[in-house]
Motif scaffolding. Structure first.
Motif, PDB file in Angstrom:
ATOM      1  N   THR A   1       4.173   3.131   8.333  1.00  0.00           N
ATOM      2  CA  THR A   1       3.177   2.286   7.673  1.00  0.00           C
ATOM      3  C   THR A   1       1.826   2.978   7.610  1.00  0.00           C
ATOM      4  OG1 THR A   1       4.299   0.292   8.487  1.00  0.00           O
ATOM      5  CG2 THR A   1       2.029   0.034   7.720  1.00  0.00           C
ATOM      6  N   ARG A   2       1.409   3.547   8.734  1.00  0.00           N
ATOM      7  CA  ARG A   2       0.117   4.246   8.773  1.00  0.00           C
ATOM      8  C   ARG A   2       0.102   5.436   7.830  1.00  0.00           C
ATOM      9  NH1 ARG A   2      -0.338   4.291  15.387  1.00  0.00           N
ATOM     10  NH2 ARG A   2      -1.091   2.141  15.649  1.00  0.00           N
ATOM     11  N   SER A   3       1.226   6.150   7.780  1.00  0.00           N
ATOM     12  CA  SER A   3       1.314   7.323   6.914  1.00  0.00           C
ATOM     13  C   SER A   3       1.212   6.934   5.444  1.00  0.00           C
ATOM     14  CB  SER A   3       2.643   8.053   7.164  1.00  0.00           C
ATOM     15  OG  SER A   3       2.814   9.123   6.276  1.00  0.00           O
ATOM     16  N   LEU A   4       1.916   5.872   5.055  1.00  0.00           N
ATOM     17  CA  LEU A   4       1.885   5.415   3.668  1.00  0.00           C
ATOM     18  C   LEU A   4       0.498   4.932   3.271  1.00  0.00           C
ATOM     19  CD1 LEU A   4       5.275   3.478   3.393  1.00  0.00           C
ATOM     20  CD2 LEU A   4       4.646   5.551   2.166  1.00  0.00           C
ATOM     21  N   VAL A   5      -0.131   4.171   4.161  1.00  0.00           N
ATOM     22  CA  VAL A   5      -1.473   3.653   3.871  1.00  0.00           C
ATOM     23  C   VAL A   5      -2.482   4.792   3.775  1.00  0.00           C
ATOM     24  CG1 VAL A   5      -3.375   2.244   4.767  1.00  0.00           C
ATOM     25  CG2 VAL A   5      -1.023   1.391   4.895  1.00  0.00           C
TER      26      VAL A   5
ATOM     27  N   ILE B   1      -3.219   0.894   0.513  1.00  0.00           N
ATOM     28  CA  ILE B   1      -2.401  -0.293   0.780  1.00  0.00           C
ATOM     29  C   ILE B   1      -1.342  -0.488  -0.299  1.00  0.00           C
ATOM     30  CG2 ILE B   1      -3.886  -1.902  -0.477  1.00  0.00           C
ATOM     31  CD1 ILE B   1      -2.119  -2.573   2.902  1.00  0.00           C
ATOM     32  N   LEU B   2      -1.612   0.001  -1.503  1.00  0.00           N
ATOM     33  CA  LEU B   2      -0.637  -0.127  -2.588  1.00  0.00           C
ATOM     34  C   LEU B   2       0.592   0.741  -2.355  1.00  0.00           C
ATOM     35  CD1 LEU B   2      -2.936  -0.230  -5.755  1.00  0.00           C
ATOM     36  CD2 LEU B   2      -1.855  -2.146  -4.563  1.00  0.00           C
ATOM     37  N   GLY B   3       0.482   1.697  -1.424  1.00  0.00           N
ATOM     38  CA  GLY B   3       1.634   2.521  -1.081  1.00  0.00           C
ATOM     39  C   GLY B   3       2.765   1.704  -0.493  1.00  0.00           C
ATOM     40  N   LEU B   4       2.434   0.565   0.103  1.00  0.00           N
ATOM     41  CA  LEU B   4       3.445  -0.320   0.685  1.00  0.00           C
ATOM     42  C   LEU B   4       4.127  -1.170  -0.383  1.00  0.00           C
ATOM     43  CD1 LEU B   4       1.517  -1.574   3.860  1.00  0.00           C
ATOM     44  CD2 LEU B   4       3.310   0.162   3.756  1.00  0.00           C
TER      45      LEU B   4
END
Length: 254
Positions: free
Chosen positions: A109-113, A118-121
């Protein structure tokens, strides 16, 4: 299905079958709460003055409920898929003489953000919406119709416990199989780490056309049996517990 089970067991052991379960346990409750409560709310507002609710309006209520849940469903599905796919990627790397460190859902989650914001999620949100809206359009009217056909409690007028469960199972199975093509598209869109020979898709349409061209129409029903086996008891239990009013009884005591 059996081949997948054997290979997953050989690569990751029995508990490899539960990879991604923490994400599911954490987010499945608010997701189902939103879905079921939103459907009831929209059914209430769409009910005609004479107290009837035509099937078309039931479908609209279900579709709107499905649209509401994607705020939770999309990141939940994305993280779950990444955690479940980690074993496959690690096994492939091991076969090639490489080693990949597995990360937790929180690290992912941290990596994607960090990388995408936040749209990465919400990668694959269009496919997720397509699946969940169409699922709810089919599921909720089907459940309401089937549930109303069963035996009723002479005092409360509510359907019998076992009949609500069976209605949820049957409706969930039919809806799950019907929307399985969109679930296949969603899963492929949300698989971030690709192996050799695999590709990233630029859009839902690109995923559909490429899959159809390379694998044929039957590819859209891969995993259909598994999905029916999961969705049937999931919605049977969720719908039955919801109709029992357990939450209302607990909250009434507070």
């Amino acid at each position: 299905m059996l081949d997948c089970f054997k290979k997953t067991y050989a690569a990751e052991g029995y508990f490899g079958m539960y990879r991604g379960s923490a994400v599911n346990i954490l987010l499945i409750t608010p997701e189902k709460a939103i879905k079921l409560a939103a459907n009831d709310m929209f059914r209430h507002y769409l009910t005609l003055k004479d107290g009837t609710l035509p099937v078309f309006r039931q479908m609209v209520a279900g579709g709107l409920a499905g649209a509401c849940q994607i705020v939770i469903t999309t990141p939940m599905e994305l993280l779950k898929i990444q955690m479940q796919d980690a074993g496959r990627v690690a096994a492939q790397a091991k076969a090639e003489g490489r080693k990949i460190e597995r990360i937790s859902a929180m690290q992912l989650t941290r990596s994607l953000v960090k990388e995408r914001g936040i749209l990465g999620l919400y990668k694959g949100v269009t496919a997720t919406a397509g699946r969940d809206v169409s699922f709810s359009i089919i599921y909720f009217p089907s459940f309401a119709i089937l549930n109303d056909l069963g035996p009723k409690d002479p005092v409360t007028g509510a359907s019998a416990f076992w009949w609500s469960f069976l209605s949820g199972c049957m409706s969930g199975s039919v809806a799950a199989l019907t929307v399985n093509p969109m679930d296949v598209v969603k899963t492929r869109m949300q698989t971030l780490t690709k192996g050799s020979g695999e590709r990233q898709y630029s859009s839902v349409l690109d995923c559909i056309t490429t899959t159809l061209k390379n694998e044929g129409p039957t590819a859209f029903f891969k995993g259909g049996a598994c999905r029916m086996m999961v969705i049937a008891p999931l919605f049977g239990i969720a719908q039955t517990v919801y109709y029992l009013g357990i939450a209302e009884k607990l909250l009434a005591k507070l």
